[in-house]
Design a protein around this motif. Structure first.
Motif, short mmCIF file in Angstrom:
data_model
loop_
_atom_site.label_atom_id
_atom_site.label_comp_id
_atom_site.label_asym_id
_atom_site.label_seq_id
_atom_site.Cartn_x
_atom_site.Cartn_y
_atom_site.Cartn_z
N GLU A 26 -3.30 -0.14 -13.27
CA GLU A 26 -4.27 -0.10 -12.35
C GLU A 26 -4.32 -1.44 -12.74
O GLU A 26 -5.32 -1.81 -11.04
N ALA A 27 -4.76 -2.93 -13.02
CA ALA A 27 -4.74 -3.90 -13.14
C ALA A 27 -3.95 -4.25 -11.38
O ALA A 27 -4.26 -5.27 -10.64
N THR A 28 -2.59 -4.33 -11.35
CA THR A 28 -1.82 -4.10 -10.03
C THR A 28 -2.43 -4.07 -8.75
O THR A 28 -2.65 -4.43 -7.63
N ARG A 29 -2.32 -2.83 -8.70
CA ARG A 29 -2.67 -1.56 -8.26
C ARG A 29 -3.92 -2.16 -7.31
O ARG A 29 -4.13 -2.48 -6.46
N ARG A 30 -5.07 -2.79 -8.23
CA ARG A 30 -6.36 -3.79 -7.80
C ARG A 30 -6.27 -4.78 -7.43
O ARG A 30 -6.48 -5.47 -6.40
N LEU A 31 -4.71 -5.91 -7.26
CA LEU A 31 -4.18 -7.21 -6.96
C LEU A 31 -3.99 -6.92 -5.81
O LEU A 31 -4.11 -7.84 -5.12
N PHE A 32 -3.06 -5.69 -5.43
CA PHE A 32 -2.64 -5.16 -4.18
C PHE A 32 -3.76 -4.88 -2.92
O PHE A 32 -3.35 -5.11 -1.93
N MET A 33 -4.93 -4.43 -3.64
CA MET A 33 -5.91 -3.68 -2.63
C MET A 33 -6.61 -4.62 -2.24
O MET A 33 -6.90 -4.78 -1.14
N ARG A 34 -6.48 -6.01 -3.49
CA ARG A 34 -7.84 -7.12 -2.94
C ARG A 34 -6.74 -8.40 -1.86
O ARG A 34 -7.56 -8.49 -1.29
N TYR A 35 -5.43 -7.82 -1.93
CA TYR A 35 -4.69 -8.32 -0.94
C TYR A 35 -3.95 -7.68 0.52
O TYR A 35 -2.66 -7.67 1.54
N GLY A 36 -4.51 -6.49 0.24
CA GLY A 36 -4.74 -5.40 2.01
C GLY A 36 -3.68 -4.35 1.90
O GLY A 36 -2.98 -3.73 2.32
N LEU A 53 1.27 3.68 -5.33
CA LEU A 53 1.98 3.80 -6.49
C LEU A 53 3.22 2.65 -6.62
O LEU A 53 4.13 2.32 -7.43
N LEU A 54 2.39 1.90 -5.59
CA LEU A 54 3.95 0.84 -6.21
C LEU A 54 3.61 -0.25 -7.09
O LEU A 54 4.47 -0.78 -7.34
N ALA A 55 1.77 0.17 -7.68
CA ALA A 55 2.32 -1.13 -8.99
C ALA A 55 2.82 0.11 -9.85
O ALA A 55 2.67 -0.65 -10.58
N ALA A 56 2.75 0.95 -9.77
CA ALA A 56 2.79 1.78 -10.43
C ALA A 56 4.86 1.98 -11.07
O ALA A 56 5.22 2.12 -12.35
N PHE A 57 5.08 2.00 -9.19
CA PHE A 57 6.71 1.43 -9.64
C PHE A 57 7.15 -0.48 -10.41
O PHE A 57 7.85 0.19 -11.14
#
Length: 156
Positions: free
Chosen positions: A145-155, A122-126
């Motif tokens: 999707e790339a931004t979501r994966r980046l966020f997931m990598r950092y918790g 949701l944060l990545a979409a925003f």
């Protein structure tokens, strides 16, 4: 054992394409469809965990699904599917399946990715959509999707 897998089977027929489109247009989340043909009395895949929810639609034959402990060292529950049965397997549940009886088993696996519904998704979409109006392009969807994966990598 072995299993013949046809990935992205929704491209193989108009009926499956319509089912795929209807599911994803209604639910608004991504996923795919794969078909698995396993000979009689065979296990086609080793015990594993999927990173997405799976809806299994048994097409023909029978298959026993074993739900395993987190360590994948013991069976916690078993369910046997026959033609026409539907089974929901949540993301993260260790499992394996084996065809039973004298006939091969054919099932359709419909995967449902919940990643877009996570906080990171949701944060990545925003972040990617702020200030945009109108339809979302394929390029923007890939950026989300790339931004979501980046966020997931950092918790995320």
């Amino acid at each position: 054992g072995w299993t013949f897998v046809l990935n992205q089977v929704h491209g193989a027929s108009p009926a499956l394409r319509a089912l795929h489109h209807g599911l994803w247009a209604t639910l608004g989340i991504s996923g795919g469809m794969n078909s698995y043909l396993t000979p009689s009395r065979a296990a086609g895949k080793a015990p594993h965990v999927d990173e997405h929810d799976v809806v299994v639609v048994q097409q023909s034959g029978e298959k026993t699904w074993s739900l395993l402990s987190k360590a994948m060292d013991k069976v916690v529950h078993e369910v046997t599917l026959s033609a026409g049965d539907v089974f929901y397997l949540p993301q993260g549940v260790p499992h394996c399946a084996e065809s039973v009886g004298s006939n091969p088993s054919l099932h359709l696996a419909i995967s449902v990715s919940r990643a877009p519904l996570t906080g990171a998704g949701l944060l990545a979409a925003f972040v990617e959509l702020r200030g945009q109006s109108g339809a979302v392009s394929r390029e923007t969807a890939h950026c989300i999707e790339a931004t979501r994966r980046l966020f997931m990598r950092y918790g995320g």
